[in-house]
Design an enzyme around this catalytic site. Structure first.
Site, short mmCIF file in Angstrom:
data_model
loop_
_atom_site.label_atom_id
_atom_site.label_comp_id
_atom_site.label_asym_id
_atom_site.label_seq_id
_atom_site.Cartn_x
_atom_site.Cartn_y
_atom_site.Cartn_z
N ARG A 59 0.81 -1.22 0.00
CA ARG A 59 0.00 0.00 0.00
C ARG A 59 0.84 1.26 0.00
NH1 ARG A 59 -4.17 -2.19 4.43
NH2 ARG A 59 -2.16 -2.30 5.45
N GLU A 96 7.38 -10.03 15.37
CA GLU A 96 7.01 -10.56 16.69
C GLU A 96 7.31 -12.05 16.79
OE1 GLU A 96 3.21 -10.54 19.74
OE2 GLU A 96 3.02 -9.61 17.77
#
Length: 171
Positions: A59, A96
């Site tokens: 994006r 993560e």
């Protein structure tokens, strides 16, 4: 800014339970809102002599290309591995749970060029920190990292140069 923020819809439990996803496609699909967002972002950089705008997959391409056009700059794509056809510089970074890698063409930015990095959303800052490292190691002068929106509660800008972050909309 509230009129732009209000167009972005919340999608609960996407991509997984407990997450409220900020869906920017509603803003992008509304011509007047998209134009206003691009105008507001580009106005900040007029006169700053931007040579290249770096758009981050995927994006960031939408915002980066529009900014490059408005600023009379080139657009450079940062992509996931294997998507660019020529020689690339790779940067792996921690997520993560695991790692990810980004690539940029080695000849996309010349030493000393003034670069603006653009993406749609600043969340945890890991991806953008990797892009900043890539651009800096290529010898570019980082003008700023700009975002259409920022999720402030995730503190992503703490991973980026303190005076080099701008977010149009803050959640």
């Amino acid at each position: 800014m509230d009129e732009l923020k209000n167009i972005i819809r919340d999608i609960p439990d996407f991509p997984k339970k407990g997450i409220i996803f900020k869906d920017i496609t509603t803003l992008l699909a509304d011509a007047a809102s998209y134009q206003r967002m691009v105008d507001l972002l580009s106005h900040r950089y007029i006169g700053k002599k931007i040579d290249k705008v770096v758009g981050v997959e995927a994006r960031g391409f939408i915002i980066g290309a529009a900014l490059a056009y408005k600023l009379g700059a080139g657009i450079v794509l940062v992509r996931k591995p294997g998507k660019l056809p020529s020689e690339t510089f790779k940067k792996s970074y921690e997520l993560e749970y695991g790692t990810d890698t980004l690539e940029i063409h080695t000849d996309a930015i010349e030493k000393g060029e003034r670069v603006l990095i653009a993406d749609d959303l600043l969340a945890t800052g890991g991806t953008m920190a990797a892009v900043v490292d890539m651009v800096s190691s290529m010898g570019a002068e980082l003008v700023e990292c700009c975002f259409m929106a920022e999720l402030e509660f995730l503190n992503g800008k703490n991973k980026l140069p303190a005076d080099k972050v701008f977010s149009l909309l803050k959640f």
